[in-house]
Design a protein around this motif. Sequence first.
Motif, short mmCIF file in Angstrom:
data_model
loop_
_atom_site.label_atom_id
_atom_site.label_comp_id
_atom_site.label_asym_id
_atom_site.label_seq_id
_atom_site.Cartn_x
_atom_site.Cartn_y
_atom_site.Cartn_z
N ALA A 20 -120.33 102.62 57.20
CA ALA A 20 -121.10 102.21 58.37
C ALA A 20 -120.31 101.26 59.27
CB ALA A 20 -122.41 101.56 57.94
N SER A 21 -119.57 100.33 58.68
CA SER A 21 -118.79 99.38 59.49
C SER A 21 -117.73 100.11 60.30
CB SER A 21 -118.14 98.33 58.58
OG SER A 21 -119.11 97.61 57.86
N ASN A 22 -117.08 101.08 59.70
CA ASN A 22 -116.08 101.87 60.42
C ASN A 22 -116.71 102.65 61.56
OD1 ASN A 22 -113.26 103.31 60.44
ND2 ASN A 22 -114.75 104.96 60.38
N VAL A 43 -101.53 110.31 56.36
CA VAL A 43 -101.86 109.77 57.68
C VAL A 43 -103.03 108.79 57.59
CG1 VAL A 43 -102.74 110.40 59.96
CG2 VAL A 43 -100.97 111.80 58.89
N GLY A 44 -103.98 109.06 56.67
CA GLY A 44 -105.13 108.18 56.51
C GLY A 44 -104.90 107.03 55.56
N ASP A 83 -105.55 94.41 54.87
CA ASP A 83 -104.34 94.85 55.55
C ASP A 83 -104.59 95.23 57.01
OD1 ASP A 83 -104.58 98.17 55.52
OD2 ASP A 83 -105.64 97.17 53.90
N LEU A 84 -105.84 95.56 57.38
CA LEU A 84 -106.12 95.95 58.76
C LEU A 84 -105.93 94.79 59.74
CD1 LEU A 84 -109.25 98.23 58.28
CD2 LEU A 84 -106.89 98.92 58.64
N PRO A 93 -107.44 103.93 59.19
CA PRO A 93 -106.34 102.97 59.37
C PRO A 93 -106.09 102.60 60.83
CG PRO A 93 -105.50 105.14 58.76
CD PRO A 93 -106.98 105.19 58.58
N VAL A 94 -106.50 103.46 61.77
CA VAL A 94 -106.26 103.16 63.19
C VAL A 94 -107.13 102.00 63.66
CG1 VAL A 94 -105.48 105.47 63.80
CG2 VAL A 94 -107.93 104.96 63.80
#
Length: 605
Positions: free
Chosen positions: A433-435, A276-277, A550-551, A498-499
């Motif tokens: 940190a960015s996430n 899922v991740g 890819d995001l 990934p979301v």
Amino acid sequence: MDDERPYRSHTKPACIPCRRRKSRCKFEPHTEACLMCRAHGTECTFPNGRAKATHKRPSTETLPRIPHPAVRTQPLNDPMVASPQLPSQIPNLDTPLSLEADDDNPHIVGPVVTGDSHVLADYLSNISGQGMREIRPVEPGSSSSPVIFTKVQKRPLGLTVNSNPAMKNLETIEKLVEPWGTHLIELYLKKVNPCLPLLDESSFRAQYMNSRHRISPALLANLYAQSLTHWRHDPVLSRERCPDSRFVWNLAIEASYSELHASAGISTVKSLLLDVGGRPTTSMTGNGVRLSSAISLCHSLGLNRNPLPWDIPQAEKHLRMKIWWSVLIHDRWSSLTYGTPPHIRRSQYDVPLPIPEYLSDWEYNRAANSVFIELMNLTEVLDHCLEHVYNIRLEGQGPARNLELELNRWVDSLVGDIRKVIIRGSNLDIPGASNLRLAYLATRLLLRRIDLDKERKAQDPSSEVMANRTMEARRTAEDIVVLVQELGETQLGDFWLPVAAFTFSSTVTFLIRCALETEQTAGLAESASLRMANDFLESLRSHQRTSGWDLADICLAQHSEIVEKLLNSPPPVMNSESNAEQHFMHDMAFVDDLFPSIWDTLQSI
């Protein structure tokens, strides 16, 4: 002793407790008691008296541990890690709850019948010395309810023991990634696990080098597949040809499904969460199915219960909590971006939130683990927001929770570098940190849109209040745009949920809506919101081209053509209000299906 002794052999019979249990009697080298006697804490005796030993579960105070700095500085392929002396220093993870037996799984008994089971267990223990496996709180004054586990068969009837499609898929993947398999595992432990701890690093390292055959094939397959995302950002692997990640992912997913069918257990939960991740995201539906399967397994294995008061090793308590935290994060953030209600309700678990004492790798992953702790705390705030979003029955309820206050309290609790990440958008070189900042901005944008939606539904909406709400929401969307524009190579190769791909897409959708509803009078080509959306897409396109990010794929695929058409559309004819509306709707019919609701339900890519 022979590890391959045939079951219930006449030449090497099973021990007396295993014969009573009718369970497989299996020994490991250099042990005096069989696996099942060690699991049940029973005396391992044989009819001829050739062996007699009592297994005692190690106490949490005396559980041996590997010094983390020593392990952290040695790569997986270092010969010192694989030395014969190392296994004696490793905590034994084959504890009664996490034991991945050949035929059975520990299954938690529901609270309705737990009391009855305790009475029966005590009676059987008194008359036969046996009894059911149960876990009772040991902390003084603990209010935790006693927990009891029974054994259930893992493998469906008629399925042979040797039938293991997951192993075949793993062998194919290992051939594809040769000779970099060990390096990929090291990459995962360095880049991903500190930001979202799912594995106990020290024990996994030792097991990978010394007992790899005991690791779930599906788990290993998904570890290799997820690590491929960071291939191009690794200084060593970037010079090599990367295997086809989509093909590897398909093999890993097949391995997870086959293990879910054949022998589902705790390792299956981990492999499903890795799936899922994983990136790139290609199917919301498939991820939702696999996540719901993982959550169902978690409840079956009792991972939703607080293990701290239980009489089990400390290492296992922390491992169980890590798995549950990962489940919560994936469930709630996918709920926000997929547009579906979360599977887990707050009232049905009591696992505490993470603190440094619960993270065994804290000392040398302090910065990344700090980010993870705050991501988990923010996820709790998001849960309150999701309760509001998906609450269908609003009648007869008390006053609504102040969601803005909940978020501000979380921000106010931050200190040090993490506070700078959230308040100023700086210090983004910290792993994860960015996430975290994107997650905060996505939550803030959700609150702005909730307020905007309330104002639209008001009986007498104020135009000034409406304009202010719109500007506040657009300013938050701009913060997301600026964050993405300022990402460097380090941040692009960092850990991301990934979301995040869907957060980018919903941000552009909101900006387009602002342009259509508030800025189309002078022509969409002059719209500030639309220009901001176009700049956002240009930044994503640049990251995709230079770093293969890819995001960016989903947002670019969904919105590039739409934004281009809107920017090139002619200004409306202003002869009359009706004519202007008719002209606009005639030319812009292709955007009719772009806004089904405020939550921007997205189609699978």
